[in-house]
Scaffold this motif. Sequence first.
Motif, PDB file in Angstrom:
ATOM      1  N   ALA A 107       0.823  -1.211   0.000  1.00  0.00           N
ATOM      2  CA  ALA A 107       0.000   0.000   0.000  1.00  0.00           C
ATOM      3  C   ALA A 107       0.855   1.259   0.000  1.00  0.00           C
ATOM      4  CB  ALA A 107      -0.925   0.000   1.220  1.00  0.00           C
ATOM      5  N   LEU A 108       2.036   1.191   0.604  1.00  0.00           N
ATOM      6  CA  LEU A 108       2.931   2.344   0.698  1.00  0.00           C
ATOM      7  C   LEU A 108       4.247   2.040  -0.004  1.00  0.00           C
ATOM      8  CD1 LEU A 108       2.463   3.210   4.493  1.00  0.00           C
ATOM      9  CD2 LEU A 108       1.338   4.306   2.545  1.00  0.00           C
ATOM     10  N   PRO A 109       4.864   3.036  -0.619  1.00  0.00           N
ATOM     11  CA  PRO A 109       6.178   2.803  -1.230  1.00  0.00           C
ATOM     12  C   PRO A 109       7.264   2.722  -0.160  1.00  0.00           C
ATOM     13  CG  PRO A 109       5.580   5.113  -1.435  1.00  0.00           C
ATOM     14  CD  PRO A 109       4.385   4.424  -0.840  1.00  0.00           C
ATOM     15  N   TRP A 110       8.309   1.959  -0.454  1.00  0.00           N
ATOM     16  CA  TRP A 110       9.461   1.944   0.434  1.00  0.00           C
ATOM     17  C   TRP A 110      10.121   3.323   0.431  1.00  0.00           C
ATOM     18  CZ3 TRP A 110      10.544  -2.052   3.564  1.00  0.00           C
ATOM     19  CH2 TRP A 110      10.108  -3.326   3.219  1.00  0.00           C
ATOM     20  N   PRO A 111      10.666   3.759   1.543  1.00  0.00           N
ATOM     21  CA  PRO A 111      11.445   5.006   1.512  1.00  0.00           C
ATOM     22  C   PRO A 111      12.701   4.821   0.669  1.00  0.00           C
ATOM     23  CG  PRO A 111      11.693   3.907   3.634  1.00  0.00           C
ATOM     24  CD  PRO A 111      10.635   3.153   2.889  1.00  0.00           C
ATOM     25  N   GLU A 112      13.165   5.910   0.105  1.00  0.00           N
ATOM     26  CA  GLU A 112      14.384   5.849  -0.694  1.00  0.00           C
ATOM     27  C   GLU A 112      15.569   5.481   0.199  1.00  0.00           C
ATOM     28  OE1 GLU A 112      15.010   6.144  -3.975  1.00  0.00           O
ATOM     29  OE2 GLU A 112      12.831   6.095  -4.217  1.00  0.00           O
ATOM     30  N   PRO A 113      16.500   4.668  -0.306  1.00  0.00           N
ATOM     31  CA  PRO A 113      17.695   4.355   0.488  1.00  0.00           C
ATOM     32  C   PRO A 113      18.498   5.620   0.764  1.00  0.00           C
ATOM     33  CG  PRO A 113      17.470   2.868  -1.390  1.00  0.00           C
ATOM     34  CD  PRO A 113      16.480   3.971  -1.596  1.00  0.00           C
ATOM     35  N   PRO A 114      19.341   5.602   1.784  1.00  0.00           N
ATOM     36  CA  PRO A 114      20.198   6.760   2.042  1.00  0.00           C
ATOM     37  C   PRO A 114      21.048   7.106   0.823  1.00  0.00           C
ATOM     38  CG  PRO A 114      20.257   5.240   3.899  1.00  0.00           C
ATOM     39  CD  PRO A 114      19.511   4.548   2.799  1.00  0.00           C
ATOM     40  N   ALA A 115      21.492   8.340   0.761  1.00  0.00           N
ATOM     41  CA  ALA A 115      22.270   8.812  -0.383  1.00  0.00           C
ATOM     42  C   ALA A 115      23.489   7.929  -0.612  1.00  0.00           C
ATOM     43  CB  ALA A 115      22.712  10.256  -0.147  1.00  0.00           C
ATOM     44  N   GLY A 116      23.694   7.562  -1.874  1.00  0.00           N
ATOM     45  CA  GLY A 116      24.855   6.765  -2.243  1.00  0.00           C
ATOM     46  C   GLY A 116      24.692   5.275  -2.064  1.00  0.00           C
ATOM     47  N   VAL A 117      23.524   4.820  -1.603  1.00  0.00           N
ATOM     48  CA  VAL A 117      23.283   3.390  -1.375  1.00  0.00           C
ATOM     49  C   VAL A 117      22.457   2.846  -2.532  1.00  0.00           C
ATOM     50  CG1 VAL A 117      22.281   1.670   0.166  1.00  0.00           C
ATOM     51  CG2 VAL A 117      23.365   3.717   1.115  1.00  0.00           C
ATOM     52  N   SER A 118      22.950   1.793  -3.176  1.00  0.00           N
ATOM     53  CA  SER A 118      22.253   1.218  -4.334  1.00  0.00           C
ATOM     54  C   SER A 118      21.300   0.096  -3.946  1.00  0.00           C
ATOM     55  CB  SER A 118      23.274   0.691  -5.346  1.00  0.00           C
ATOM     56  OG  SER A 118      24.093  -0.314  -4.761  1.00  0.00           O
ATOM     57  N   GLN A 119      21.438  -0.448  -2.753  1.00  0.00           N
ATOM     58  CA  GLN A 119      20.584  -1.553  -2.321  1.00  0.00           C
ATOM     59  C   GLN A 119      19.134  -1.100  -2.220  1.00  0.00           C
ATOM     60  OE1 GLN A 119      21.615  -3.064   1.517  1.00  0.00           O
ATOM     61  NE2 GLN A 119      20.008  -4.612   1.565  1.00  0.00           N
ATOM     62  N   LYS A 120      18.213  -1.944  -2.685  1.00  0.00           N
ATOM     63  CA  LYS A 120      16.792  -1.638  -2.654  1.00  0.00           C
ATOM     64  C   LYS A 120      16.062  -2.667  -1.794  1.00  0.00           C
ATOM     65  CE  LYS A 120      16.789   1.725  -5.802  1.00  0.00           C
ATOM     66  NZ  LYS A 120      16.325   3.109  -5.534  1.00  0.00           N
ATOM     67  N   PRO A 121      15.152  -2.226  -0.934  1.00  0.00           N
ATOM     68  CA  PRO A 121      14.354  -3.187  -0.170  1.00  0.00           C
ATOM     69  C   PRO A 121      13.260  -3.782  -1.038  1.00  0.00           C
ATOM     70  CG  PRO A 121      13.654  -0.967   0.339  1.00  0.00           C
ATOM     71  CD  PRO A 121      14.825  -0.836  -0.598  1.00  0.00           C
ATOM     72  N   GLY A 122      12.687  -4.875  -0.592  1.00  0.00           N
ATOM     73  CA  GLY A 122      11.599  -5.509  -1.330  1.00  0.00           C
ATOM     74  C   GLY A 122      10.871  -6.502  -0.449  1.00  0.00           C
ATOM     75  N   ARG A 123       9.693  -6.882  -0.872  1.00  0.00           N
ATOM     76  CA  ARG A 123       8.890  -7.867  -0.135  1.00  0.00           C
ATOM     77  C   ARG A 123       9.338  -9.262  -0.580  1.00  0.00           C
ATOM     78  NH1 ARG A 123       4.392  -5.475   2.245  1.00  0.00           N
ATOM     79  NH2 ARG A 123       3.250  -7.451   2.262  1.00  0.00           N
ATOM     80  N   LYS A 124      10.503  -9.668  -0.095  1.00  0.00           N
ATOM     81  CA  LYS A 124      11.136 -10.908  -0.522  1.00  0.00           C
ATOM     82  C   LYS A 124      11.025 -11.962   0.575  1.00  0.00           C
ATOM     83  CE  LYS A 124      14.606  -8.027  -2.812  1.00  0.00           C
ATOM     84  NZ  LYS A 124      16.047  -7.659  -2.818  1.00  0.00           N
ATOM     85  N   ALA A 125      10.935 -13.218   0.153  1.00  0.00           N
ATOM     86  CA  ALA A 125      10.889 -14.316   1.117  1.00  0.00           C
ATOM     87  C   ALA A 125      12.180 -14.350   1.918  1.00  0.00           C
ATOM     88  CB  ALA A 125      10.687 -15.642   0.393  1.00  0.00           C
ATOM     89  N   GLY A 126      12.059 -14.426   3.235  1.00  0.00           N
ATOM     90  CA  GLY A 126      13.221 -14.503   4.105  1.00  0.00           C
ATOM     91  C   GLY A 126      13.753 -13.162   4.561  1.00  0.00           C
ATOM     92  N   ALA A 127      13.356 -12.074   3.897  1.00  0.00           N
ATOM     93  CA  ALA A 127      13.815 -10.745   4.307  1.00  0.00           C
ATOM     94  C   ALA A 127      12.972 -10.242   5.476  1.00  0.00           C
ATOM     95  CB  ALA A 127      13.734  -9.768   3.142  1.00  0.00           C
ATOM     96  N   LEU A 128      13.561  -9.355   6.274  1.00  0.00           N
ATOM     97  CA  LEU A 128      12.899  -8.807   7.457  1.00  0.00           C
ATOM     98  C   LEU A 128      12.940  -7.289   7.407  1.00  0.00           C
ATOM     99  CD1 LEU A 128      14.698 -11.062  10.098  1.00  0.00           C
ATOM    100  CD2 LEU A 128      12.409 -11.446   9.162  1.00  0.00           C
ATOM    101  N   VAL A 129      11.999  -6.670   8.098  1.00  0.00           N
ATOM    102  CA  VAL A 129      12.003  -5.218   8.241  1.00  0.00           C
ATOM    103  C   VAL A 129      11.691  -4.884   9.696  1.00  0.00           C
ATOM    104  CG1 VAL A 129       9.555  -4.990   7.595  1.00  0.00           C
ATOM    105  CG2 VAL A 129      11.088  -3.035   7.346  1.00  0.00           C
TER     106      VAL A 129
END
Length: 251
Positions: free
Chosen positions: A142-164
């Motif tokens: 329903a909501l977009p992920w916040p943008e990563p900090p400046a200079g960080v290329s890693q992107k979050p996602g709703r992936k199996a095994g990932a945590l928030v």
Amino acid sequence: ARYGGRGGLPGAGRQVSRTGPPTVGGRWSLLPAAVADPTVRAHALAHTLLDRHGVVTRGAVAAEGVEGGFSAAYRVLSAFEDSGRARRGYVVEGLGAAQFAVEGAVDRLRAVNNVRERGELREPGEPVLLAAADPANAFGAALPWPEPPAGVSQKPGRKAGALVVLSSGRPALYVERGGRTLLAWPEGNDPDGASLRAPVRAVADAARRGLLGTVTVERVNGNPVLGDPVWSRLLEEAGFHPTPRGLRMRP
């Protein structure tokens, strides 16, 4: 008869393997036979979406991978509105007008908004650790992920095994599957990482209780954790121990 020796049952005495393909992992339950009637299935799906999300938006339906997408769910949810089982409206600002909600969800959101307008919101509680794909995590749905900090290329996602880890309702830490990589969102100007102390402790507590297995953090925001004085201190204060690869927490 003898079992486990020569002449015993075939395969007796062998160690039983507890591993298997990833598709058979997890908890299993015996379910009744699937209903073939598409109308019944569509109504059951709409009920599930409303019960799971409270407020159903286009993003929430997309995250669920519903066959036919939002347009298919929209027809049934509109019928629910006509029969009084759901309400349609601009419930949450910024998520579009095509939102459907159950009565209780609308009342609770309105109550929270009234408290906020009166300036009576209580101090936020402890951070909440969730599976990234958990319906309780609205980010990436329903909501977009916040943008990563400046200079960080890693992107979050709703992936199996990932945590928030949510702190004050916002993502503070994103833990990739296996725990080797973290994505962190410090609050404002926070060079010492004080705003991340409680979220890091939430991950450490879950690992300590055996919920995550052994976690070895190797990189944070794309940088090696070893040699980073801020992250080494945060993780060690939470109970992680340095190793040649990173900082480790065992159950």
